[in-house]
Scaffold this active site. Structure first.
Site, PDB file in Angstrom:
ATOM      1  N   ARG A 105      35.444  68.487  34.750  1.00  0.00           N
ATOM      2  CA  ARG A 105      35.388  67.226  35.929  1.00  0.00           C
ATOM      3  C   ARG A 105      34.657  66.472  35.675  1.00  0.00           C
ATOM      4  O   ARG A 105      34.937  65.412  36.269  1.00  0.00           O
ATOM      5  CB  ARG A 105      36.310  67.779  36.813  1.00  0.00           C
ATOM      6  CG  ARG A 105      37.418  67.072  38.110  1.00  0.00           C
ATOM      7  CD  ARG A 105      38.288  65.744  37.303  1.00  0.00           C
ATOM      8  NE  ARG A 105      38.447  66.862  35.959  1.00  0.00           N
ATOM      9  CZ  ARG A 105      39.040  65.661  34.950  1.00  0.00           C
ATOM     10  NH1 ARG A 105      39.134  64.832  35.144  1.00  0.00           N
ATOM     11  NH2 ARG A 105      40.370  66.581  34.623  1.00  0.00           N
ATOM     12  N   LYS A 140      32.475  43.816  44.816  1.00  0.00           N
ATOM     13  CA  LYS A 140      33.869  44.735  46.078  1.00  0.00           C
ATOM     14  C   LYS A 140      34.152  46.267  44.679  1.00  0.00           C
ATOM     15  O   LYS A 140      34.388  46.100  44.038  1.00  0.00           O
ATOM     16  CB  LYS A 140      34.988  43.384  44.723  1.00  0.00           C
ATOM     17  CG  LYS A 140      35.014  42.640  46.174  1.00  0.00           C
ATOM     18  CD  LYS A 140      36.213  41.812  45.922  1.00  0.00           C
ATOM     19  CE  LYS A 140      36.515  40.256  46.770  1.00  0.00           C
ATOM     20  NZ  LYS A 140      37.687  40.385  46.079  1.00  0.00           N
ATOM     21  N   LYS A 172      28.656  31.707  52.024  1.00  0.00           N
ATOM     22  CA  LYS A 172      30.452  31.955  52.454  1.00  0.00           C
ATOM     23  C   LYS A 172      31.314  31.091  53.165  1.00  0.00           C
ATOM     24  O   LYS A 172      30.354  30.462  54.704  1.00  0.00           O
ATOM     25  CB  LYS A 172      31.003  33.191  52.210  1.00  0.00           C
ATOM     26  CG  LYS A 172      30.418  34.152  50.698  1.00  0.00           C
ATOM     27  CD  LYS A 172      31.118  35.337  50.955  1.00  0.00           C
ATOM     28  CE  LYS A 172      32.653  35.798  50.229  1.00  0.00           C
ATOM     29  NZ  LYS A 172      32.608  35.112  48.541  1.00  0.00           N
ATOM     30  N   GLU A 202      29.784  28.719  48.440  1.00  0.00           N
ATOM     31  CA  GLU A 202      31.097  28.344  48.012  1.00  0.00           C
ATOM     32  C   GLU A 202      31.743  27.419  48.661  1.00  0.00           C
ATOM     33  O   GLU A 202      31.352  26.545  49.957  1.00  0.00           O
ATOM     34  CB  GLU A 202      31.909  30.102  48.591  1.00  0.00           C
ATOM     35  CG  GLU A 202      33.431  29.429  48.416  1.00  0.00           C
ATOM     36  CD  GLU A 202      33.497  30.917  49.546  1.00  0.00           C
ATOM     37  OE1 GLU A 202      34.815  30.199  49.957  1.00  0.00           O
ATOM     38  OE2 GLU A 202      33.418  31.443  49.526  1.00  0.00           O
ATOM     39  N   ASP A 223      35.888  27.822  44.665  1.00  0.00           N
ATOM     40  CA  ASP A 223      36.489  29.226  45.753  1.00  0.00           C
ATOM     41  C   ASP A 223      38.741  28.924  45.369  1.00  0.00           C
ATOM     42  O   ASP A 223      38.414  27.626  46.359  1.00  0.00           O
ATOM     43  CB  ASP A 223      36.362  29.166  46.641  1.00  0.00           C
ATOM     44  CG  ASP A 223      37.118  30.934  47.082  1.00  0.00           C
ATOM     45  OD1 ASP A 223      37.158  31.785  46.152  1.00  0.00           O
ATOM     46  OD2 ASP A 223      38.041  30.895  48.356  1.00  0.00           O
TER      47      ASP A 223
END
Length: 284
Positions: A105, A140, A172, A202, A223
């Site tokens: 598994r 992410k 960012k 960004e 973005d």
């Protein structure tokens, strides 16, 4: 076809695989196998594809097997990065039945998850074939599994944005808000970076882009821009630094985004939304 992607070093894989095995074996080991399988029983099994896809995760699966029993043989027929079809043998195992059943598994969990990422990546890459753009993954990722998931993206023909907060400077919108202006944020970052650290910033609008062009960052993240604005942004940059599109990227939009001339297209879905590839372990 994807070029050979080397396996991750065992020193990187070992903590990830050990945690997965420990999670499954708990405090008492494999009760079902211990109860039903005599110690001297041997068996041969095949890992087989059940859907079309791209294989990844054999390095993690192989280590999981070795951590259970180094004497079980594992012969790979469909390596990481290769396409697999329903019924196609990926690998053949032969040895202790107890060891194979205990490792089964965990091996399939790694391979199913990572092959799913590689498969989705290959789909994105195929949609932009003929363009100069490259598909990249983001941070992410599943906590604790970043190294294996980013390698799976490479197995699918993509590449990686930064691996973490420590290998590049990525400014960012919230960094800009905290600094008070986009120019101030970029100046601080460029002063701090030295000659070996990359600085990307960004921007949400063409006005922001126009403001930072004279400062010459190494890369700009465009973005959530429309394709018309992406084309204009690429024209404005004029090859002075790298352009990357982000936001609103899916299998239906990625080809048009690539046509704008951006260098990279970042896709968080590669690692946060990929479906497992169905693989099975069948007695030979």
């Amino acid at each position: 076809m994807t070029s050979f992607i080397p396996p991750l070093p065992d020193i990187v894989l070992e903590p990830i695989v050990r945690l997965a095995l420990s999670e499954d074996l708990g405090r008492a080991g494999d009760l079902t196998t211990d109860a039903t399988i005599p110690p001297d029983t041997t068996m041969a099994v095949n890992i087989v594809g059940r859907k079309d896809g791209v294989i990844a995760g054999l390095d993690a699966a192989s280590l999981a097997l070795r951590m259970i029993d180094t004497s079980v043989s594992l012969d790979i027929e469909t390596p990481d990065g290769a396409a697999v079809a329903p019924g196609q043998v990926v690998a053949r195992l032969n040895g202790s039945a107890r060891s194979i059943l205990t490792a089964e598994r965990t091996m399939l969990n790694f391979m199913g998850r990572l092959s799913g990422i590689a498969t989705l990546t290959r789909e994105f890459v195929s949609r932009i074939e003929g363009s100069d753009a490259k598909i990249v993954c983001t941070r992410k990722t599943t906590p604790g599994h970043r190294a294996v998931e980013k390698r799976a993206v490479r197995c699918g023909g993509g590449t990686s944005h930064r691996y973490g907060l420590d290998d590049a400077i990525m400014i960012k919108d919230n960094h800009i808000a905290a600094c008070g202006s986009i120019t101030e944020a970029l100046k601080r970052a460029l002063d701090y970076a030295g000659h070996l650290r990359m600085v990307e910033i960004e921007v949400d609008t063409l006005d922001q882009l126009e403001e930072i062009i004279p400062l010459k960052p190494h890369a700009v993240l465009l973005d959530n821009m429309s394709c018309d604005n992406l084309r204009e942004a690429v024209r404005m940059v004029g090859g002075a630094f790298t352009t990357e599109a982000s936001g609103g990227v899916n299998l239906d939009t990625v080809a048009e985004i690539a046509s704008t001339g951006v260098d990279f297209i970042s896709v968080g879905a590669l690692t946060h939304s990929a479906l497992n590839l169905d693989l099975g372990m069948d007695a030979a």
